[in-house]
Design an enzyme around this catalytic site. Structure first.
Site, PDB file in Angstrom:
ATOM      1  N   TYR A 135       0.867  -1.122  -0.003  1.00  0.00           N
ATOM      2  CA  TYR A 135      -0.023  -0.158   0.209  1.00  0.00           C
ATOM      3  C   TYR A 135       1.016   1.164   0.277  1.00  0.00           C
ATOM      4  CZ  TYR A 135      -4.117   2.835   1.275  1.00  0.00           C
ATOM      5  OH  TYR A 135      -5.092   3.728   1.283  1.00  0.00           O
ATOM      6  N   LYS A 163      -0.659  -1.102  -4.558  1.00  0.00           N
ATOM      7  CA  LYS A 163      -1.627  -0.162  -4.943  1.00  0.00           C
ATOM      8  C   LYS A 163      -0.807   1.093  -4.672  1.00  0.00           C
ATOM      9  CE  LYS A 163      -5.642   1.755  -1.997  1.00  0.00           C
ATOM     10  NZ  LYS A 163      -5.298   2.827  -1.691  1.00  0.00           N
TER      11      LYS A 163
END
Lengths: 300, 300
Positions: A135, A163
């Site tokens: 992330y 991501k």
């Protein structure tokens, strides 16, 4: 396990003022996502205020979501924590409760070096028992992933995707191309930042990790499907129509706006965890006005 | 309660790998500070890794420190937490255990607005029962305090001072003068950032919030006393002599260096909480080399 392609929808986690999960409201939010047919549910992301909830409450939220989804879509869940051992425990919880994938942000207080981040991710991947998506969210973690670090992490068993934040379209598309050349086939390259995500999706990114998708999965799925089907005109038309929403996100932050939208639309009534405050009355009226003027095809 | 003037010394919090406080080692560190006569002990600051310890372990550390100091110096303790209600509970713990003052950092995951920070501080000041020092540390919290916000907070009952970061000497001295004109008399204006603190101390800042002071209180007290006595030449001489240490702090971060120094000097043997890693062997040798070359009058 490879991450699914398409829309990963990140709902808020409705809680009371003491940080206890409102299971009924969360179930309703997750049911909307299941019914819409999102490609993945992203529980306890930044929008799901994972860092403001205890381990116990994170378990509760996950149990509710796993039960409600009932295998209809993969469930990705935030397992970030300040301490490495806590992140491992959260990943183990997620594994045992039935999540498909962990989303790990390099949350830090003391700024981390690249080697520290690498060790953190490797440890959680090795000991947590759960496939991990990196992330990369410098807006909250203030950690910057270099393409070299992503490449290095993509070689670690169990780390299956990233991501990334999106920005100016040219830069983001270049970033996607750069990462694609550095990571193994099947490694998921997804983007967040709803108002900038169209460009990388059209350019072939795997996943739109979406805040709006957690509340209005229908319209976000239509954009994703258009992009996946190379119908760039339709994707652009819908994205442009959502422009007033993106402007709200930029002005007031997507987190604070989706809390207001959830209430305005009668989907969930909850306040973000303090110290985060609900929008002011003026801002809330602005949101209500924008939502009220949206064509109904968008508010789904 | 006004904050004391002079040296606030911030020790590390020695812990095992599971984040359990090593009470014996912490007691030894605090005893050094008491014996040296520091003006305040700053427990569980950033150097004390407050964000990496549970509430229970923070209570334990505080109990050990209060017992060891036995009223010989005021004890300031970090009460920062991501949630406002958690910060209130930490402040209440600190009040009941016997701290003199809470040090509150605007720790955030979601970036906070000024109004959110104001409400956070006001709530903890009102409900925590403890005088509060604002902890302005953008290097870790990424929150920027405007002078206007400090001025606004200085009017809140129970908020008694601010610990600001220091930078270029001219800018920091101007910052001190700007704040002095905005806050009530007696509001403590202190600075952290050991290698840049001399300028504001000579210019009349109230407190040096010191990382090195938590390990080598003797030399830091000499600098503070020289500055307080307007012996600028002596203060500069000693600060300049510590230049190689400041260079280590800038290169490897003060937190990681003081852990290595504590071990090299035989004062405490502990590792920082993961994901923070101990210095590499090469860096550690560099630290040992620098410490070994320091004049002995500085290593106290």
């Amino acid at each position: 396990m490879a991450l699914p392609k398409g829309l990963a929808a990140f709902p808020i986690t409705p809680c009371d003022r003491h940080g206890r999960v409102d299971a009924v409201a969360l179930r309703r939010l997750v049911a909307r996502l299941r019914s819409a047919g999102v490609d993945a549910v992203g529980l306890l992301g930044s929008t799901g205020t994972f860092m403001y909830l205890t381990r116990e409450q994170r378990r509760t939220a996950l149990e509710v979501a796993v039960d409600e989804i009932a295998g209809a879509a993969p469930l990705m869940v935030g397992v970030g924590a300040l301490r490495t051992d806590d992140a491992v425990e959260l990943a183990r919880d997620a594994t045992s409760i039935g999540a498909s994938c962990g989303l790990l942000a390099p949350v830090s207080y003391t700024p981390l070096t690249e080697d520290e981040a690498f060790e953190h991710y490797s440890t959680v991947a090795r000991e947590g028992g759960l496939p991990l998506c990196i992330y990369d969210n410098p807006g909250t973690t203030h950690f910057r992933f270099s393409p070299e670090l992503i490449a290095r992490l993509s070689q670690v068993p169990g780390i299956v995707g990233v991501k990334s934040p999106s920005g100016l379209s040219g830069e983001t598309v270049a970033h996607l191309g750069d990462l694609r050349a550095r990571v193994p086939a099947g490694f998921s390259l997804g983007y967040s930042g709803d108002w900038n995500v169209l460009a990388p999706m059209i350019a072939g990114a795997d996943v739109w990790h979406s805040v709006l998708g957690g509340l209005l999965p229908g319209i976000c799925l239509r954009i994703v499907r258009a992009a996946q089907n190379h119908d760039e005109a339709e994707a652009r038309r819908l994205d442009t129509a959502l422009g007033p929403v993106w402007e709200l996100f930029r002005t007031y932050s997507s987190l604070r706006v989706v809390y207001a939208m959830a209430e305005i639309l009668g989907i969930a009534r909850a306040a973000p965890p303090r110290p985060i405050l609900p929008l002011s009355d003026t801002a809330r009226s602005h949101v209500a006005d924008v939502i009220g003027r949206l064509p109904s095809e968008l508010v789904v």
